[in-house]
Design a protein around this motif. Sequence first.
Motif, PDB file in Angstrom:
ATOM      1  N   GLY A 129      55.140   0.314 -36.669  1.00 31.23           N
ATOM      2  CA  GLY A 129      53.706   1.012 -36.473  1.00 31.23           C
ATOM      3  C   GLY A 129      53.486   1.887 -37.541  1.00 31.23           C
ATOM      4  N   LEU A 155      54.161   0.338 -31.055  1.00 29.72           N
ATOM      5  CA  LEU A 155      53.877   0.001 -32.382  1.00 29.72           C
ATOM      6  C   LEU A 155      52.277   0.776 -32.615  1.00 29.72           C
ATOM      7  N   ALA A 191      51.571   3.896 -35.024  1.00 21.65           N
ATOM      8  CA  ALA A 191      50.487   4.029 -36.019  1.00 21.65           C
ATOM      9  C   ALA A 191      49.374   5.023 -36.344  1.00 21.65           C
TER      10      ALA A 191
END
Length: 222
Positions: free
Chosen positions: A141, A163, A167
């Motif tokens: 991520g 993930l 991010a």
Amino acid sequence: HDGDAGIDLFSAVDVELLGVDGMRARVVTPAGERQIQTPLVGRGNLSNLLAATAVALEFGSSLDEIAATAPNLRAADRRGVVVRLRDGVVLIDDSYNSSPRALARALETVTSDAGSLRKVAVVGEMLELGTHALDLHREAGRLAAAAGLGLLFAVGGAPARALAEAAIEAGMPASAVTYVEQSELAAGQIVEAIRPGDVVLVKGSRGTRTDIVADRIATVFV
């Protein structure tokens, strides 16, 4: 950019990643050097090209023949296949399999594409990572956030959710990140989000079935 990769006495220098147009490099072998360009995308395929060069030379092919053949190489099904679709949409169908290292290389390919208006990644859960699954997906991520993506779709179970969350924590706007549990549910949302000129990477472990997403994109934008 410059880089080195190789096996034994075979290496590639002055490597240029050309995004969806493949790559160019100077291949150095015991038989000499040649500038080689291929439509195959990503550093993983550069290693494959070096291995194939070694085998071809062993069986009597010349460097000139290898250089002439490289531009005509094509990716195996769902292993980095570049599909140019309607409205300038470019699909990179890499949905056969995935791993942390392979995903990093795929994101590098997308990042290196200078011609796209927007970069979109559909990242399916990477399976069979054992007790390290969550940490490895969080690192993925962070890599996705650093790749300059316009949109990120994470598909799968808890690791895929991790993930997506990583991010956002790494700086991607929450509005640009979507988590969906299954590829069947994600496909429609992804197709609706694609705009003309987008480069769309679709990558995931086979069991996550991101091939469903790739097929839907190819069908809608044919």
